[in-house]
Design a protein around this motif. Structure first.
Motif, PDB file in Angstrom:
ATOM      1  N   PRO A 172       0.219   5.055 -18.946  1.00  0.00           N
ATOM      2  CA  PRO A 172       1.335   4.498 -19.799  1.00  0.00           C
ATOM      3  C   PRO A 172       0.532   2.950 -20.106  1.00  0.00           C
ATOM      4  CG  PRO A 172       1.269   4.782 -17.203  1.00  0.00           C
ATOM      5  CD  PRO A 172       0.218   5.669 -17.569  1.00  0.00           C
ATOM      6  N   LYS A 173       1.757   2.665 -21.311  1.00  0.00           N
ATOM      7  CA  LYS A 173       0.946   1.286 -21.863  1.00  0.00           C
ATOM      8  C   LYS A 173       2.007   0.111 -20.928  1.00  0.00           C
ATOM      9  CE  LYS A 173      -1.530   3.225 -25.313  1.00  0.00           C
ATOM     10  NZ  LYS A 173      -2.842   2.930 -25.027  1.00  0.00           N
ATOM     11  N   LYS A 174       2.274  -0.943 -21.242  1.00  0.00           N
ATOM     12  CA  LYS A 174       2.139  -2.495 -20.982  1.00  0.00           C
ATOM     13  C   LYS A 174       3.890  -2.174 -21.679  1.00  0.00           C
ATOM     14  CE  LYS A 174       1.658  -5.052 -23.716  1.00  0.00           C
ATOM     15  NZ  LYS A 174       1.143  -7.634 -23.287  1.00  0.00           N
ATOM     16  N   GLY A 175       5.148  -2.425 -20.486  1.00  0.00           N
ATOM     17  CA  GLY A 175       5.845  -2.428 -20.802  1.00  0.00           C
ATOM     18  C   GLY A 175       7.038  -0.761 -20.688  1.00  0.00           C
ATOM     19  N   THR A 176       6.082   0.124 -20.329  1.00  0.00           N
ATOM     20  CA  THR A 176       7.219   1.948 -20.022  1.00  0.00           C
ATOM     21  C   THR A 176       7.472   1.608 -18.854  1.00  0.00           C
ATOM     22  OG1 THR A 176       4.953   2.487 -21.589  1.00  0.00           O
ATOM     23  CG2 THR A 176       6.098   4.047 -19.245  1.00  0.00           C
ATOM     24  N   VAL A 177       8.565   2.395 -18.712  1.00  0.00           N
ATOM     25  CA  VAL A 177       8.787   3.130 -17.322  1.00  0.00           C
ATOM     26  C   VAL A 177       9.311   4.134 -17.017  1.00  0.00           C
ATOM     27  CG1 VAL A 177      11.381   2.747 -16.044  1.00  0.00           C
ATOM     28  CG2 VAL A 177      10.845   0.587 -17.510  1.00  0.00           C
ATOM     29  N   ILE A 178       8.747   3.869 -15.716  1.00  0.00           N
ATOM     30  CA  ILE A 178       9.345   6.151 -15.459  1.00  0.00           C
ATOM     31  C   ILE A 178       9.635   5.755 -13.829  1.00  0.00           C
ATOM     32  CG2 ILE A 178       7.732   7.625 -14.174  1.00  0.00           C
ATOM     33  CD1 ILE A 178       4.804   6.926 -15.746  1.00  0.00           C
ATOM     34  N   PHE A 179      10.696   6.827 -14.591  1.00  0.00           N
ATOM     35  CA  PHE A 179      11.413   7.108 -13.574  1.00  0.00           C
ATOM     36  C   PHE A 179      11.364   7.995 -12.762  1.00  0.00           C
ATOM     37  CE2 PHE A 179      14.463   4.299 -16.344  1.00  0.00           C
ATOM     38  CZ  PHE A 179      14.959   4.053 -15.068  1.00  0.00           C
ATOM     39  N   LEU A 180      10.720   8.051 -11.300  1.00  0.00           N
ATOM     40  CA  LEU A 180      10.126   9.351 -11.157  1.00  0.00           C
ATOM     41  C   LEU A 180      11.121   9.922  -9.011  1.00  0.00           C
ATOM     42  CD1 LEU A 180       8.135  11.309 -10.155  1.00  0.00           C
ATOM     43  CD2 LEU A 180       6.265   9.319  -9.555  1.00  0.00           C
ATOM     44  N   HIS A 181      11.169  10.644  -9.521  1.00  0.00           N
ATOM     45  CA  HIS A 181      11.710  11.228  -7.888  1.00  0.00           C
ATOM     46  C   HIS A 181      11.541  11.359  -6.986  1.00  0.00           C
ATOM     47  CE1 HIS A 181      14.039  13.802  -5.164  1.00  0.00           C
ATOM     48  NE2 HIS A 181      15.090  13.961  -6.170  1.00  0.00           N
ATOM     49  N   GLY A 182      11.637  11.311  -5.504  1.00  0.00           N
ATOM     50  CA  GLY A 182      10.058  10.808  -4.243  1.00  0.00           C
ATOM     51  C   GLY A 182      10.420  12.019  -4.056  1.00  0.00           C
ATOM     52  N   HIS A 183      10.404  13.118  -3.268  1.00  0.00           N
ATOM     53  CA  HIS A 183      10.136  14.500  -3.825  1.00  0.00           C
ATOM     54  C   HIS A 183       8.914  14.692  -4.904  1.00  0.00           C
ATOM     55  CE1 HIS A 183      13.611  14.977  -1.152  1.00  0.00           C
ATOM     56  NE2 HIS A 183      13.033  14.269  -0.484  1.00  0.00           N
ATOM     57  N   CYS A 184       8.936  14.101  -5.665  1.00  0.00           N
ATOM     58  CA  CYS A 184       8.024  15.279  -7.380  1.00  0.00           C
ATOM     59  C   CYS A 184       6.559  14.674  -6.435  1.00  0.00           C
ATOM     60  CB  CYS A 184       8.018  14.486  -8.308  1.00  0.00           C
ATOM     61  SG  CYS A 184       7.186  15.062  -9.878  1.00  0.00           S
ATOM     62  N   PHE A 185       5.591  16.032  -6.989  1.00  0.00           N
ATOM     63  CA  PHE A 185       4.252  15.213  -5.794  1.00  0.00           C
ATOM     64  C   PHE A 185       3.326  14.803  -7.445  1.00  0.00           C
ATOM     65  CE2 PHE A 185       3.549  20.416  -5.542  1.00  0.00           C
ATOM     66  CZ  PHE A 185       5.179  20.435  -3.940  1.00  0.00           C
ATOM     67  N   HIS A 186       2.602  13.866  -6.820  1.00  0.00           N
ATOM     68  CA  HIS A 186       2.272  12.887  -7.754  1.00  0.00           C
ATOM     69  C   HIS A 186       0.946  11.819  -7.127  1.00  0.00           C
ATOM     70  CE1 HIS A 186       5.761  10.282  -6.060  1.00  0.00           C
ATOM     71  NE2 HIS A 186       4.351   8.706  -6.212  1.00  0.00           N
ATOM     72  N   ARG A 187       0.379  11.319  -7.688  1.00  0.00           N
ATOM     73  CA  ARG A 187      -0.351  10.660  -7.573  1.00  0.00           C
ATOM     74  C   ARG A 187      -0.957   9.664  -8.744  1.00  0.00           C
ATOM     75  NH1 ARG A 187      -5.891  12.918  -9.107  1.00  0.00           N
ATOM     76  NH2 ARG A 187      -5.379  15.230 -10.607  1.00  0.00           N
ATOM     77  N   VAL A 188      -2.707   9.130  -8.163  1.00  0.00           N
ATOM     78  CA  VAL A 188      -3.375   8.253  -9.178  1.00  0.00           C
ATOM     79  C   VAL A 188      -4.823   7.646  -9.255  1.00  0.00           C
ATOM     80  CG1 VAL A 188      -3.314   5.704  -9.838  1.00  0.00           C
ATOM     81  CG2 VAL A 188      -1.078   6.248  -8.828  1.00  0.00           C
ATOM     82  N   MET A 189      -5.366   8.332 -10.524  1.00  0.00           N
ATOM     83  CA  MET A 189      -6.256   8.415 -10.818  1.00  0.00           C
ATOM     84  C   MET A 189      -7.433   7.662 -10.144  1.00  0.00           C
ATOM     85  SD  MET A 189      -6.554  11.253 -13.870  1.00  0.00           S
ATOM     86  CE  MET A 189      -8.343  12.085 -13.679  1.00  0.00           C
ATOM     87  N   PRO A 190      -8.428   8.020 -10.091  1.00  0.00           N
ATOM     88  CA  PRO A 190      -9.502   6.590  -9.411  1.00  0.00           C
ATOM     89  C   PRO A 190      -9.950   5.413 -10.393  1.00  0.00           C
ATOM     90  CG  PRO A 190     -10.728   8.758  -8.867  1.00  0.00           C
ATOM     91  CD  PRO A 190      -9.560   8.736  -9.960  1.00  0.00           C
ATOM     92  N   VAL A 191      -9.609   4.245 -10.111  1.00  0.00           N
ATOM     93  CA  VAL A 191      -9.064   3.079 -11.033  1.00  0.00           C
ATOM     94  C   VAL A 191     -11.509   2.364 -10.756  1.00  0.00           C
ATOM     95  CG1 VAL A 191      -8.701   0.789 -10.650  1.00  0.00           C
ATOM     96  CG2 VAL A 191      -7.021   2.447  -9.040  1.00  0.00           C
ATOM     97  N   LYS A 192     -11.118   2.030 -12.675  1.00  0.00           N
ATOM     98  CA  LYS A 192     -12.101   1.357 -13.139  1.00  0.00           C
ATOM     99  C   LYS A 192     -11.834   0.329 -13.267  1.00  0.00           C
ATOM    100  CE  LYS A 192     -12.839   5.650 -15.870  1.00  0.00           C
ATOM    101  NZ  LYS A 192     -13.208   6.048 -16.954  1.00  0.00           N
ATOM    102  N   LYS A 193     -11.446  -0.282 -13.448  1.00  0.00           N
ATOM    103  CA  LYS A 193     -10.884  -1.766 -12.826  1.00  0.00           C
ATOM    104  C   LYS A 193      -9.502  -2.648 -12.680  1.00  0.00           C
ATOM    105  CE  LYS A 193     -12.988  -2.904 -18.398  1.00  0.00           C
ATOM    106  NZ  LYS A 193     -12.184  -3.161 -19.384  1.00  0.00           N
ATOM    107  N   ASP A 194      -9.449  -3.288 -12.339  1.00  0.00           N
ATOM    108  CA  ASP A 194      -8.589  -4.137 -11.078  1.00  0.00           C
ATOM    109  C   ASP A 194      -7.282  -3.590 -12.294  1.00  0.00           C
ATOM    110  OD1 ASP A 194      -9.345  -5.307  -9.899  1.00  0.00           O
ATOM    111  OD2 ASP A 194      -9.567  -7.412 -10.303  1.00  0.00           O
ATOM    112  N   ARG A 195      -6.214  -2.324 -11.425  1.00  0.00           N
ATOM    113  CA  ARG A 195      -5.041  -2.581 -11.733  1.00  0.00           C
ATOM    114  C   ARG A 195      -2.948  -2.307 -11.525  1.00  0.00           C
ATOM    115  NH1 ARG A 195      -1.537   1.659 -10.530  1.00  0.00           N
ATOM    116  NH2 ARG A 195      -1.032   2.973 -12.269  1.00  0.00           N
TER     117      ARG A 195
END
Length: 234
Positions: A172-195
């Motif tokens: 995602p870029k700055k200003g992006t919005v994601i509407f995401l259903h709570g039952h939808c499988f999702h994850r966040v990849m490892p973080v290299k810089k503070d996120r």
């Protein structure tokens, strides 16, 4: 209105919808600074060691409105943001809470999960993710989503961060919005810089306030209020 209906239709088809450049850059910079000011240089983990080791999740949450700090009303009360929410959830939906999420450089991100148990398809939360800075190859922390998984039942057992065929990886870029259903499988990849990311969670009318208290991972179900693993999934 046709634009909003198309967004809602896409959401219910895929379990998520991504809207780039939804919020302007100046507002995002302002909010990013407020969030960083709260966390400081070296914030502490909120979760116990068992949760971190089993879930492969290393995220520090902050709930500003619970502290009487309505710093983010320009998002929370944004007309089009809420009109889209209304079209997805229909009339009389409710705000659940606003949660800021901070991941330290070098942390694991978030493993595959569902925000709430999927057994009842009518009981779910809506994530409204807002990004106040760019997520890039350099920062890491890309979001990974399994399309249409909101209709797939429970997240399959497996390794917490292992790829699942058909997943999509998005920066995602700055200003992006994601509407995401709570039952939808999702994850966040490892973080290299503070996120940083933020989540203005909402629910259909009549949804229990503790809908997100139990989270489903590939190796367990975890109950946040009691800080315990309530089911080992093997």
């Amino acid at each position: 209105m046709n634009y909003i209906k198309k967004i809602a239709s896409k959401f219910w088809e895929d379990g998520y919808v991504i809207l780039e450049s939804f919020f302007d850059s100046e507002l995002m910079d302002n909010y990013n600074s407020k969030i960083l000011d709260h966390y400081g240089v070296n914030p502490n983990w909120e979760h116990n060691n068992e949760f971190i080791s089993k879930s492969a999740v290393e995220v520090i949450p902050w709930f500003p409105y619970r502290e009487g700090k309505p710093y983010f009303d320009e998002i929370d009360k944004h007309k089009v943001f809420n009109d889209i929410t209304n079209e997805i959830l229909q009339d009389n939906w409710e705000n659940l809470y606003c949660m800021m999420m901070f991941s330290k450089a070098g942390s694991k991100g978030q493993a595959w999960h569902q925000d709430c148990p999927p057994e009842n398809p009518l009981k779910y939360n809506l994530n409204r993710l807002v990004y106040t800075h760019d997520i890039t190859d350099e920062t890491g922390g890309e979001i990974v989503i399994m399309p249409e998984a909101h209709k797939a039942g429970i997240l399959p057992v497996g390794k917490p961060h292992e790829d699942i065929e058909g997943q999509i990886v998005y920066k995602p870029k700055k200003g992006t919005v994601i509407f995401l259903h709570g039952h939808c499988f999702h994850r966040v990849m490892p973080v290299k810089k503070d996120r940083i990311s933020s989540n203005f969670r909402a629910v259909p009318q009549g949804t229990p306030e503790d809908i997100t208290d139990i989270c489903v991972y590939r190796n367990m179900r975890y109950k946040f209020s009691t800080e315990e693993v309530i089911e080992e999934r093997i």
